[in-house]
Motif scaffolding. Sequence first.
Motif, PDB file in Angstrom:
ATOM      1  N   ALA A   4     -35.429 -22.849  67.975  1.00 34.90           N
ATOM      2  CA  ALA A   4     -36.546 -22.723  68.897  1.00 34.90           C
ATOM      3  C   ALA A   4     -36.529 -21.341  69.540  1.00 34.90           C
ATOM      4  O   ALA A   4     -35.482 -20.804  69.873  1.00 34.90           O
ATOM      5  CB  ALA A   4     -36.454 -23.804  69.972  1.00 34.90           C
ATOM      6  N   GLY A   5     -37.690 -20.747  69.672  1.00 29.16           N
ATOM      7  CA  GLY A   5     -37.787 -19.432  70.286  1.00 29.16           C
ATOM      8  C   GLY A   5     -37.834 -18.288  69.296  1.00 29.16           C
ATOM      9  O   GLY A   5     -38.171 -17.160  69.672  1.00 29.16           O
ATOM     10  N   LEU A   6     -37.500 -18.546  68.023  1.00 29.90           N
ATOM     11  CA  LEU A   6     -37.602 -17.486  67.022  1.00 29.90           C
ATOM     12  C   LEU A   6     -39.087 -17.196  66.795  1.00 29.90           C
ATOM     13  O   LEU A   6     -39.871 -18.122  66.567  1.00 29.90           O
ATOM     14  CB  LEU A   6     -36.944 -17.934  65.721  1.00 29.90           C
ATOM     15  CG  LEU A   6     -36.733 -16.846  64.665  1.00 29.90           C
ATOM     16  CD1 LEU A   6     -35.628 -15.891  65.106  1.00 29.90           C
ATOM     17  CD2 LEU A   6     -36.366 -17.470  63.324  1.00 29.90           C
ATOM     18  N   PRO A   7     -39.502 -15.920  66.828  1.00 30.48           N
ATOM     19  CA  PRO A   7     -40.933 -15.599  66.705  1.00 30.48           C
ATOM     20  C   PRO A   7     -41.410 -15.711  65.258  1.00 30.48           C
ATOM     21  O   PRO A   7     -41.612 -14.724  64.560  1.00 30.48           O
ATOM     22  CB  PRO A   7     -41.003 -14.156  67.206  1.00 30.48           C
ATOM     23  CG  PRO A   7     -39.663 -13.588  66.890  1.00 30.48           C
ATOM     24  CD  PRO A   7     -38.683 -14.724  67.062  1.00 30.48           C
ATOM     25  N   VAL A   8     -41.615 -16.948  64.805  1.00 35.65           N
ATOM     26  CA  VAL A   8     -41.901 -17.170  63.384  1.00 35.65           C
ATOM     27  C   VAL A   8     -43.366 -16.994  63.038  1.00 35.65           C
ATOM     28  O   VAL A   8     -43.756 -17.188  61.895  1.00 35.65           O
ATOM     29  CB  VAL A   8     -41.424 -18.573  62.948  1.00 35.65           C
ATOM     30  CG1 VAL A   8     -39.926 -18.681  63.051  1.00 35.65           C
ATOM     31  CG2 VAL A   8     -42.110 -19.664  63.763  1.00 35.65           C
ATOM     32  N   ASN A   9     -44.203 -16.614  63.989  1.00 32.55           N
ATOM     33  CA  ASN A   9     -45.597 -16.322  63.685  1.00 32.55           C
ATOM     34  C   ASN A   9     -45.925 -14.880  64.054  1.00 32.55           C
ATOM     35  O   ASN A   9     -47.014 -14.569  64.525  1.00 32.55           O
ATOM     36  CB  ASN A   9     -46.531 -17.289  64.422  1.00 32.55           C
ATOM     37  CG  ASN A   9     -46.356 -17.221  65.937  1.00 32.55           C
ATOM     38  OD1 ASN A   9     -45.330 -16.776  66.420  1.00 32.55           O
ATOM     39  ND2 ASN A   9     -47.365 -17.678  66.675  1.00 32.55           N
ATOM     40  N   ALA A  10     -44.973 -13.984  63.844  1.00 36.39           N
ATOM     41  CA  ALA A  10     -45.107 -12.607  64.309  1.00 36.39           C
ATOM     42  C   ALA A  10     -46.276 -11.881  63.656  1.00 36.39           C
ATOM     43  O   ALA A  10     -46.820 -10.940  64.241  1.00 36.39           O
ATOM     44  CB  ALA A  10     -43.814 -11.831  64.049  1.00 36.39           C
ATOM     45  N   GLN A  12     -51.510 -16.605  67.749  1.00 42.51           N
ATOM     46  CA  GLN A  12     -51.990 -17.711  66.933  1.00 42.51           C
ATOM     47  C   GLN A  12     -50.932 -18.810  66.889  1.00 42.51           C
ATOM     48  O   GLN A  12     -49.795 -18.614  67.317  1.00 42.51           O
ATOM     49  CB  GLN A  12     -52.314 -17.217  65.517  1.00 42.51           C
ATOM     50  CG  GLN A  12     -53.370 -16.133  65.459  1.00 42.51           C
ATOM     51  CD  GLN A  12     -54.747 -16.624  65.871  1.00 42.51           C
ATOM     52  OE1 GLN A  12     -54.997 -17.828  65.906  1.00 42.51           O
ATOM     53  NE2 GLN A  12     -55.635 -15.701  66.216  1.00 42.51           N
ATOM     54  N   PRO A  13     -51.289 -19.991  66.365  1.00 44.33           N
ATOM     55  CA  PRO A  13     -50.312 -21.087  66.304  1.00 44.33           C
ATOM     56  C   PRO A  13     -49.098 -20.731  65.465  1.00 44.33           C
ATOM     57  O   PRO A  13     -49.177 -19.918  64.539  1.00 44.33           O
ATOM     58  CB  PRO A  13     -51.099 -22.243  65.685  1.00 44.33           C
ATOM     59  CG  PRO A  13     -52.308 -21.629  65.079  1.00 44.33           C
ATOM     60  CD  PRO A  13     -52.596 -20.381  65.828  1.00 44.33           C
ATOM     61  N   GLY A  14     -47.956 -21.346  65.809  1.00 47.55           N
ATOM     62  CA  GLY A  14     -46.719 -21.123  65.062  1.00 47.55           C
ATOM     63  C   GLY A  14     -46.702 -21.942  63.785  1.00 47.55           C
ATOM     64  O   GLY A  14     -47.595 -22.744  63.506  1.00 47.55           O
ATOM     65  N   TRP A  15     -45.616 -21.762  63.014  1.00 48.70           N
ATOM     66  CA  TRP A  15     -45.557 -22.393  61.692  1.00 48.70           C
ATOM     67  C   TRP A  15     -45.366 -23.903  61.747  1.00 48.70           C
ATOM     68  O   TRP A  15     -45.530 -24.581  60.733  1.00 48.70           O
ATOM     69  CB  TRP A  15     -44.434 -21.752  60.873  1.00 48.70           C
ATOM     70  CG  TRP A  15     -44.765 -20.344  60.527  1.00 48.70           C
ATOM     71  CD1 TRP A  15     -44.212 -19.219  61.063  1.00 48.70           C
ATOM     72  CD2 TRP A  15     -45.745 -19.896  59.604  1.00 48.70           C
ATOM     73  NE1 TRP A  15     -44.793 -18.103  60.528  1.00 48.70           N
ATOM     74  CE2 TRP A  15     -45.736 -18.484  59.626  1.00 48.70           C
ATOM     75  CE3 TRP A  15     -46.639 -20.543  58.755  1.00 48.70           C
ATOM     76  CZ2 TRP A  15     -46.581 -17.720  58.834  1.00 48.70           C
ATOM     77  CZ3 TRP A  15     -47.486 -19.778  57.974  1.00 48.70           C
ATOM     78  CH2 TRP A  15     -47.450 -18.386  58.015  1.00 48.70           C
ATOM     79  N   ASP A  16     -45.058 -24.439  62.931  1.00 46.77           N
ATOM     80  CA  ASP A  16     -44.962 -25.881  63.044  1.00 46.77           C
ATOM     81  C   ASP A  16     -46.327 -26.528  63.285  1.00 46.77           C
ATOM     82  O   ASP A  16     -46.455 -27.745  63.309  1.00 46.77           O
ATOM     83  CB  ASP A  16     -44.000 -26.274  64.168  1.00 46.77           C
ATOM     84  CG  ASP A  16     -44.371 -25.643  65.512  1.00 46.77           C
ATOM     85  OD1 ASP A  16     -45.239 -24.753  65.531  1.00 46.77           O
ATOM     86  OD2 ASP A  16     -43.783 -26.052  66.520  1.00 46.77           O
ATOM     87  N   ASP A  17     -47.365 -25.711  63.453  1.00 49.43           N
ATOM     88  CA  ASP A  17     -48.725 -26.218  63.608  1.00 49.43           C
ATOM     89  C   ASP A  17     -49.313 -26.483  62.222  1.00 49.43           C
ATOM     90  O   ASP A  17     -49.230 -25.626  61.341  1.00 49.43           O
ATOM     91  CB  ASP A  17     -49.571 -25.179  64.354  1.00 49.43           C
ATOM     92  CG  ASP A  17     -50.942 -25.693  64.741  1.00 49.43           C
ATOM     93  OD1 ASP A  17     -51.703 -26.072  63.830  1.00 49.43           O
ATOM     94  OD2 ASP A  17     -51.259 -25.709  65.949  1.00 49.43           O
TER      95      ASP A  17
END
Length: 342
Positions: free
Chosen positions: A169-175, A180-185
């Motif tokens: 949690a907290g890793l900027p995976v939608n950089a 925009q929404p993160g990859w869990d969206d």
Amino acid sequence: MAASTNPDLLAAQARAALDRDAYDYLATGAGQEVTLTENLAGWRLPLRPRVLRDVSTVDTETSLLGTPVAAPLGVAPLGFQRWFHPDGEVATAKGAAASLFVLSMRATTGFDQLTPVAGPWWCQVYRLQDRQLTVETIRQAVAAGARALVLTVDTPYAGEKARPTEPPAGLPVNALLPGQPGWDDPRCWVAADLSLADIGWFREISGLPVVVKGVLRGDDARECLAAGAAAIWVSNHGGRQLDGAVATATALPEVVAAVADRAEVYVDGGVRSGRDVARALALGARAAFLGRPVAWALAAGGVAGVRSLLDGIHAELWEAMALLGCATVDELIPDLVTGLAQ
């Protein structure tokens, strides 16, 4: 072999540098890891060197989709790189500045940080459930200077991993999609209805050549070219998708024969040395790409680790060519590999 290219040593150094989840994410394959193992075994093809050839000068230079490179060697796309090193994709891009770098759509670094430090680079893409998010990412990639799109096509669903882990949690995976929404969206999940028509769609909205990554069959390669692909990338996702899928070294000759000089063919999966790169070129690839070894080098040594690895692989390729009797990469042909004599 120099320590900087020894895959076992690199893996051990990465294991020491990373927490258990991060290392397992890099190391794991799908299912029982059969394909992961076969990818490595596939490159153990005996070489048949020629002698009495003039190799006083050996030239490893080539071009990939028109971009000159010092060697037919590149960095495959890998997501979540700041999980493995604080500088993530920036460190990899700096270390790979003399090679072709492929940025993952699941990067943890934005385009604005990458472009000032990168050499030539391509952007790997998926077609997301939300097409507009896909379009926005591609437009940003084009504006940032990507020279091609690499469309990954072997992941309509994520294969179940032998050692499943998730980014913290907290890793900027939608950089690449700030704000925009993160990859869990679900909007950012990979679309399962991807089709041949999407190759033309990606080319149209980007204006860039589209490399189709994840091809293991000759008939699929021909259909991709007919649909507008500029190049074909033989890959089984590093053994992370369908366990039991054919090793890339085994699939490569069929794809090369199907393409029949109409486009460039690339390969990844189990490539661990310059000799493996030479084998790949002898089997008809234009270039070979490294994934896990680059991540290990990044985790263990940051920029210097990545640079040392790629320089070492390049040096091994030069030596392999010289001892095979090849002065240029064009002289790496099938009859240098046992069992494929013409």
